[in-house]
Design a protein around this motif. Structure first.
Motif, PDB file in Angstrom:
ATOM      1  N   ASP A  43      48.244 -24.647 -36.353  1.00  0.00           N
ATOM      2  CA  ASP A  43      47.108 -24.608 -35.444  1.00  0.00           C
ATOM      3  C   ASP A  43      45.859 -24.916 -36.293  1.00  0.00           C
ATOM      4  O   ASP A  43      45.923 -24.874 -37.522  1.00  0.00           O
ATOM      5  N   ASP A  45      41.839 -24.217 -35.394  1.00  0.00           N
ATOM      6  CA  ASP A  45      40.733 -23.240 -35.427  1.00  0.00           C
ATOM      7  C   ASP A  45      41.280 -21.852 -35.739  1.00  0.00           C
ATOM      8  O   ASP A  45      42.210 -21.379 -35.096  1.00  0.00           O
ATOM      9  N   GLY A  46      40.703 -21.208 -36.734  1.00  0.00           N
ATOM     10  CA  GLY A  46      41.167 -19.873 -37.109  1.00  0.00           C
ATOM     11  C   GLY A  46      42.343 -19.884 -38.064  1.00  0.00           C
ATOM     12  O   GLY A  46      42.773 -18.831 -38.539  1.00  0.00           O
ATOM     13  N   GLU A  79      41.344 -17.755 -26.910  1.00  0.00           N
ATOM     14  CA  GLU A  79      41.411 -18.848 -27.878  1.00  0.00           C
ATOM     15  C   GLU A  79      42.672 -19.686 -27.664  1.00  0.00           C
ATOM     16  O   GLU A  79      43.771 -19.155 -27.528  1.00  0.00           O
ATOM     17  N   GLU A 204      50.014 -19.767 -36.619  1.00  0.00           N
ATOM     18  CA  GLU A 204      49.027 -19.603 -35.528  1.00  0.00           C
ATOM     19  C   GLU A 204      48.180 -18.356 -35.779  1.00  0.00           C
ATOM     20  O   GLU A 204      48.618 -17.449 -36.480  1.00  0.00           O
ATOM     21  N   ASN A 205      46.996 -18.294 -35.183  1.00  0.00           N
ATOM     22  CA  ASN A 205      46.186 -17.082 -35.308  1.00  0.00           C
ATOM     23  C   ASN A 205      45.910 -16.401 -33.973  1.00  0.00           C
ATOM     24  O   ASN A 205      45.469 -15.264 -33.943  1.00  0.00           O
ATOM     25  N   ALA A 206      46.135 -17.109 -32.862  1.00  0.00           N
ATOM     26  CA  ALA A 206      45.677 -16.589 -31.570  1.00  0.00           C
ATOM     27  C   ALA A 206      46.841 -16.180 -30.674  1.00  0.00           C
ATOM     28  O   ALA A 206      47.894 -16.822 -30.685  1.00  0.00           O
TER      29      ALA A 206
HETATM   30 CA    CA Z   1      43.568 -20.993 -33.319  1.00  0.00          CA
END
Ligand code: CA
Length: 266
Positions: A43, A45-46, A79, A204-206
């Motif tokens: 992923d 963003d983040g 997100e 992934e972060n979200a």
């Molecule tokens: Ca993300």
């Protein structure tokens, strides 16, 4: 079993036993005898960019300007959604209707304008090293993002030279259904060379991104780079949670060794 990765070091044997169980659980529940690793799906963003605080601030300000109520950390929970979906959720709560196309365009344009002001463009510490490690290990790095920013590839190539190409990227322009729908990750597997879910892992972060990747059947590792508790990420289906990309980098050789050597004989 789903669990957060312990933060102390020097527990190599314990960690291996824990990850062995996690990997066997994945293989068993997905009816695979083993991984056949070809790619790592990232992923953006983040995970690669430290851009979530700017996204969060821009969404909050945009909605405040319209006197539309939002919840604490709401934009971290959303997100990965496409903009329309986030806007409609806020509209339904406040006005009991979806936004019109004109409203959506105007609101998303304002949010994007603020994001340009607030975003520092900083990469996530450790991200470049993780990408380089993946490439050096002979695996294909693939990008799956809900972002639809123009010139994304140019920016990625500046910060992470030679890692991604148009062929190994899935963006908002490529899919009909955004996260939490599995389509972006299924397309990521396809772009990686018609891969099966057991030929890749996802970073992934979200929560919605994790949900999408898990629905696509892929073993998903979370990096918790935002304000949400780890439990939100494990509840979304993450098999492992790390506190940062640096922590992931530290443990990545062990994880790759485990996915390459652990079989499910059941
Ligand atoms: Ca993300």
């Amino acid at each position: 079993m789903k669990t957060a990765w312990p933060h102390s070091s020097g527990l190599a044997v314990f960690l291996f036993i824990m990850i062995e169980k996690i990997i066997k659980d994945y293989l068993e529940s997905h009816h695979y005898s083993r991984f056949d690793m070809k790619a790592v799906i990232f992923d953006m963003d983040g995970v690669l960019y430290d851009s979530m605080p700017a996204h969060d601030k821009s969404w909050q300000q945009t909605m405040d300007e319209l006197n539309l109520r939002h919840e604490p950390n709401e934009f971290y929970l959303h997100e990965g959604r496409i903009g329309k979906s986030t806007i409609d959720i806020i509209f339904q709560r406040n006005l009991q209707r979806d936004a019109t196309e004109e409203e959506e365009k105007r609101i998303y344009a304002r949010k994007s304008e603020l994001f340009q002001q607030y975003n520092s463009g900083a990469t996530m510490t450790g991200a470049k090293e993780v990408l380089e490690y993946v490439k050096a290990a002979g695996l294909l790095p693939i990008l799956v993002t809900g972002s639809g920013q123009p010139a994304l590839l140019g920016r990625l190539d500046t910060h992470f030279p030679g890692i991604f190409s148009r062929k190994t990227m899935v963006t908002a322009f490529d899919v009909v259904n955004g996260k939490p729908h599995p389509e972006p990750f299924l397309l990521g597997l396809k772009k990686g060379g018609n891969l099966s879910p057991n030929q890749a892992i996802v970073i992934e972060n979200a929560p919605l991104g994790i949900e999408a990747a898990v629905k696509a059947g892929i073993f998903t590792i979370a990096v918790n780079t935002g304000p949400l508790p780890d439990s939100v990420l494990t509840d979304a289906g993450a098999s492992l949670v790390f506190g940062s990309m640096q922590k992931l980098l530290q443990e990545f050789p062990g994880i790759l060794n485990a996915v390459n050597t652990i079989f499910n004989q059941a």
